[in-house]
Design a protein around this motif. Structure first.
Motif, PDB file in Angstrom:
ATOM      1  N   GLY A  73      64.328  34.051 -20.964  1.00  0.00           N
ATOM      2  CA  GLY A  73      65.120  34.761 -21.965  1.00  0.00           C
ATOM      3  C   GLY A  73      66.317  35.474 -21.385  1.00  0.00           C
ATOM      4  N   SER A  74      66.158  36.083 -20.208  1.00  0.00           N
ATOM      5  CA  SER A  74      67.274  36.796 -19.578  1.00  0.00           C
ATOM      6  C   SER A  74      68.399  35.839 -19.215  1.00  0.00           C
ATOM      7  N   LEU A  75      68.025  34.691 -18.645  1.00  0.00           N
ATOM      8  CA  LEU A  75      69.028  33.697 -18.285  1.00  0.00           C
ATOM      9  C   LEU A  75      69.690  33.125 -19.532  1.00  0.00           C
ATOM     10  N   PHE A  76      68.898  32.921 -20.591  1.00  0.00           N
ATOM     11  CA  PHE A  76      69.445  32.419 -21.859  1.00  0.00           C
ATOM     12  C   PHE A  76      70.518  33.360 -22.392  1.00  0.00           C
ATOM     13  N   VAL A  77      70.202  34.656 -22.439  1.00  0.00           N
ATOM     14  CA  VAL A  77      71.162  35.615 -22.985  1.00  0.00           C
ATOM     15  C   VAL A  77      72.359  35.789 -22.056  1.00  0.00           C
ATOM     16  N   ALA A  78      72.132  35.742 -20.745  1.00  0.00           N
ATOM     17  CA  ALA A  78      73.240  35.867 -19.802  1.00  0.00           C
ATOM     18  C   ALA A  78      74.233  34.719 -19.986  1.00  0.00           C
ATOM     19  N   LEU A  79      73.712  33.503 -20.148  1.00  0.00           N
ATOM     20  CA  LEU A  79      74.586  32.341 -20.289  1.00  0.00           C
ATOM     21  C   LEU A  79      75.242  32.283 -21.662  1.00  0.00           C
ATOM     22  N   THR A  80      74.496  32.618 -22.715  1.00  0.00           N
ATOM     23  CA  THR A  80      75.102  32.611 -24.046  1.00  0.00           C
ATOM     24  C   THR A  80      76.090  33.762 -24.201  1.00  0.00           C
ATOM     25  N   SER A  81      75.901  34.830 -23.437  1.00  0.00           N
ATOM     26  CA  SER A  81      76.882  35.921 -23.454  1.00  0.00           C
ATOM     27  C   SER A  81      78.189  35.465 -22.825  1.00  0.00           C
ATOM     28  N   GLN A  82      78.079  34.619 -21.791  1.00  0.00           N
ATOM     29  CA  GLN A  82      79.266  34.155 -21.088  1.00  0.00           C
ATOM     30  C   GLN A  82      79.939  32.983 -21.795  1.00  0.00           C
ATOM     31  N   PHE A  83      79.144  32.081 -22.336  1.00  0.00           N
ATOM     32  CA  PHE A  83      79.710  30.849 -22.879  1.00  0.00           C
ATOM     33  C   PHE A  83      79.567  30.694 -24.398  1.00  0.00           C
ATOM     34  N   GLY A  84      78.706  31.499 -25.033  1.00  0.00           N
ATOM     35  CA  GLY A  84      78.427  31.322 -26.451  1.00  0.00           C
ATOM     36  C   GLY A  84      78.964  32.424 -27.326  1.00  0.00           C
ATOM     37  N   ASN A  85      78.256  32.701 -28.433  1.00  0.00           N
ATOM     38  CA  ASN A  85      78.669  33.750 -29.366  1.00  0.00           C
ATOM     39  C   ASN A  85      77.453  34.578 -29.770  1.00  0.00           C
ATOM     40  N   SER A  86      77.619  35.468 -30.733  1.00  0.00           N
ATOM     41  CA  SER A  86      76.538  36.379 -31.101  1.00  0.00           C
ATOM     42  C   SER A  86      75.355  35.654 -31.737  1.00  0.00           C
ATOM     43  N   SER A  87      75.605  34.574 -32.468  1.00  0.00           N
ATOM     44  CA  SER A  87      74.483  33.839 -33.056  1.00  0.00           C
ATOM     45  C   SER A  87      73.677  33.121 -31.980  1.00  0.00           C
ATOM     46  N   ASP A  88      74.348  32.698 -30.912  1.00  0.00           N
ATOM     47  CA  ASP A  88      73.632  32.107 -29.781  1.00  0.00           C
ATOM     48  C   ASP A  88      72.736  33.156 -29.134  1.00  0.00           C
ATOM     49  N   LYS A  89      73.307  34.314 -28.824  1.00  0.00           N
ATOM     50  CA  LYS A  89      72.522  35.386 -28.205  1.00  0.00           C
ATOM     51  C   LYS A  89      71.397  35.837 -29.118  1.00  0.00           C
ATOM     52  N   GLY A  90      71.679  35.920 -30.410  1.00  0.00           N
ATOM     53  CA  GLY A  90      70.686  36.410 -31.356  1.00  0.00           C
ATOM     54  C   GLY A  90      69.487  35.506 -31.505  1.00  0.00           C
ATOM     55  N   ALA A  91      69.626  34.233 -31.120  1.00  0.00           N
ATOM     56  CA  ALA A  91      68.502  33.297 -31.223  1.00  0.00           C
ATOM     57  C   ALA A  91      67.327  33.733 -30.355  1.00  0.00           C
ATOM     58  N   ILE A  92      67.577  34.592 -29.365  1.00  0.00           N
ATOM     59  CA  ILE A  92      66.511  35.042 -28.476  1.00  0.00           C
ATOM     60  C   ILE A  92      65.441  35.810 -29.245  1.00  0.00           C
ATOM     61  N   SER A  93      65.792  36.383 -30.400  1.00  0.00           N
ATOM     62  CA  SER A  93      64.808  37.124 -31.180  1.00  0.00           C
ATOM     63  C   SER A  93      63.659  36.226 -31.630  1.00  0.00           C
ATOM     64  N   VAL A  94      63.955  34.942 -31.855  1.00  0.00           N
ATOM     65  CA  VAL A  94      62.918  33.974 -32.204  1.00  0.00           C
ATOM     66  C   VAL A  94      62.355  33.314 -30.950  1.00  0.00           C
ATOM     67  N   LEU A  95      63.227  33.037 -29.988  1.00  0.00           N
ATOM     68  CA  LEU A  95      62.804  32.348 -28.771  1.00  0.00           C
ATOM     69  C   LEU A  95      61.855  33.187 -27.926  1.00  0.00           C
ATOM     70  N   SER A  96      61.817  34.493 -28.183  1.00  0.00           N
ATOM     71  CA  SER A  96      60.873  35.350 -27.453  1.00  0.00           C
ATOM     72  C   SER A  96      59.433  34.919 -27.691  1.00  0.00           C
ATOM     73  N   ILE A  97      59.209  34.151 -28.742  1.00  0.00           N
ATOM     74  CA  ILE A  97      57.863  33.657 -29.037  1.00  0.00           C
ATOM     75  C   ILE A  97      57.326  32.802 -27.889  1.00  0.00           C
ATOM     76  N   ASN A  98      58.222  32.086 -27.187  1.00  0.00           N
ATOM     77  CA  ASN A  98      57.733  31.224 -26.109  1.00  0.00           C
ATOM     78  C   ASN A  98      57.584  31.966 -24.786  1.00  0.00           C
ATOM     79  N   ASP A  99      57.749  33.281 -24.832  1.00  0.00           N
ATOM     80  CA  ASP A  99      57.617  34.094 -23.631  1.00  0.00           C
ATOM     81  C   ASP A  99      56.138  34.310 -23.311  1.00  0.00           C
ATOM     82  N   GLY A 100      55.691  33.794 -22.170  1.00  0.00           N
ATOM     83  CA  GLY A 100      54.291  33.949 -21.798  1.00  0.00           C
ATOM     84  C   GLY A 100      53.466  32.722 -22.128  1.00  0.00           C
ATOM     85  N   PRO A 101      52.147  32.848 -22.086  1.00  0.00           N
ATOM     86  CA  PRO A 101      51.263  31.685 -22.236  1.00  0.00           C
ATOM     87  C   PRO A 101      50.913  31.315 -23.669  1.00  0.00           C
TER      88      PRO A 101
END
Length: 345
Positions: free
Chosen positions: A119-147
């Protein structure tokens, strides 16, 4: 030092990758240097969870409410694409390969590595190359964090029930930041700088949990797993995101798929997935060490290769007239029209 920092800044995803690499170097060469205790150990070794949690609060605070719906939709598309590929590949190996492995690659390692993203790398890269909707997707993608998703994929074997409370605990910092940022301009301005400030410290702490000798012990199989994660899960995420744009009727210039490529990584916490599942099903114990080594190598491999893929894709998009800025302008324009219509009625 200034010249060196400027040179390092040219590396794609440098804010994340360089500190992560340095952390891995220290952990491999002089691990005792991070074990001296007090604030040093807390900041550079054992504080990963705290740093990432605070990082998610800051990121959430910068998500504009107007971009919330596209961000959620993107997150769902990316989550399903990444998880779907992980399950398809992992279970295919388990059921269709003679010994249940692919060149020694374990289904457990495949699903754990390919379904869990950094997630950290996702937001770091979308912050550099994407937009707010890209960064905001992490709110859902956090579901895959962990086992969690690995447990679901292996649920037919009766390994675990879905831990809803633990899932909520993983995404709550992002929710809190979102609420603060959208209810208080002061809170949004205050938390904004933390979005980039925390990244290198969190990256170093993550790297401090990775030793380069893992690359040697797990061999080329773990590296292959990392490359499969980048190519297969990244490719599926990019394709599904492009199809989402098409189905939503977005103009060609707004079909930004940076978030898909940025999701093609394996999170450091995925290394703990085999051990977590082994505590639930002891039959996994004989494979735990090998699966852990394979996942750990995939973490390193994706961390160092995936940012270059994202940077290349960002350049390709711009050369073809597709920009994150155009996509963001589309959402803002639609939101403004909805507000005008609401006022008029």
């Amino acid at each position: 030092m200034e010249t060196l920092l400027k040179q390092l800044g040219r590396i794609p995803g440098a804010l994340m990758i360089v500190p992560l690499f340095l952390g891995a170097v220290v952990a491999s060469v002089a691990p005792q240097a991070l074990e001296i205790g007090s604030f040093t150990t807390a900041l550079f070794k054992s504080g990963t969870a705290v740093l990432i949690g605070l990082f998610f609060v800051c990121v959430g605070s910068q998500i504009d409410l107007r971009a919330a719906l596209p961000a959620v939709e993107k997150g769902i598309v990316l989550l399903l694409a990444k998880f779907g590929v992980a399950v398809a590949v992992g279970l295919s190996v388990a059921f269709f390969m003679a010994d249940g492995t692919l060149w020694g690659m374990l289904p457990l390692a495949i699903i754990a590595a390919m379904s869990n993203s950094n997630g950290s790398l996702f937001v770091a890269l979308t912050s550099q190359f994407g937009n707010s909707s890209d960064k905001g997707a992490i709110s859902v993608l956090s579901i895959n964090d962990g086992p969690f998703l690995t447990m679901i994929a292996l649920g037919a074997a009766g390994l675990a029930a879905f831990p809803a409370l633990a899932l909520f605990a993983a995404i709550f910092p992002m929710i809190l930041g979102f609420i603060l940022g959208n209810t208080s301009p002061t809170a949004k301005a205050f938390l904004g700088p933390g979005e980039k400030l925390i990244i290198p410290f969190a990256a170093f702490a993550i790297g401090a949990g990775i030793k380069f000798d893992v690359l040697l012990t797990s061999g080329a199989i773990g590296i292959l797993l990392g490359l499969m994660t980048v190519v297969l899960s990244g490719g599926a995420a990019v394709l599904c995101l492009w199809l989402w744009h098409v189905l939503r009727g977005h103009p060609r210039s707004t079909r930004n798929v940076i978030a898909g490529a940025a999701e093609a990584s394996t999170a450091g916490n995925a290394i703990a997935t085999p051990a977590a599942l082994a505590t639930i099903d002891p039959s996994i114990l004989p494979f735990q060490e090998m699966a852990t080594a394979q996942v750990a190598t995939a973490v390193v491999c994706t961390a160092f290769t995936m940012p270059f893929v994202v940077a290349w894709l960002a350049g390709w998009q711009r050369r073809n007239g597709i920009t994150p800025e155009a996509e963001e302008a589309l959402y803002q324009d639609r939101s403004a029209k909805v507000q005008v219509a609401a006022v008029s009625s």
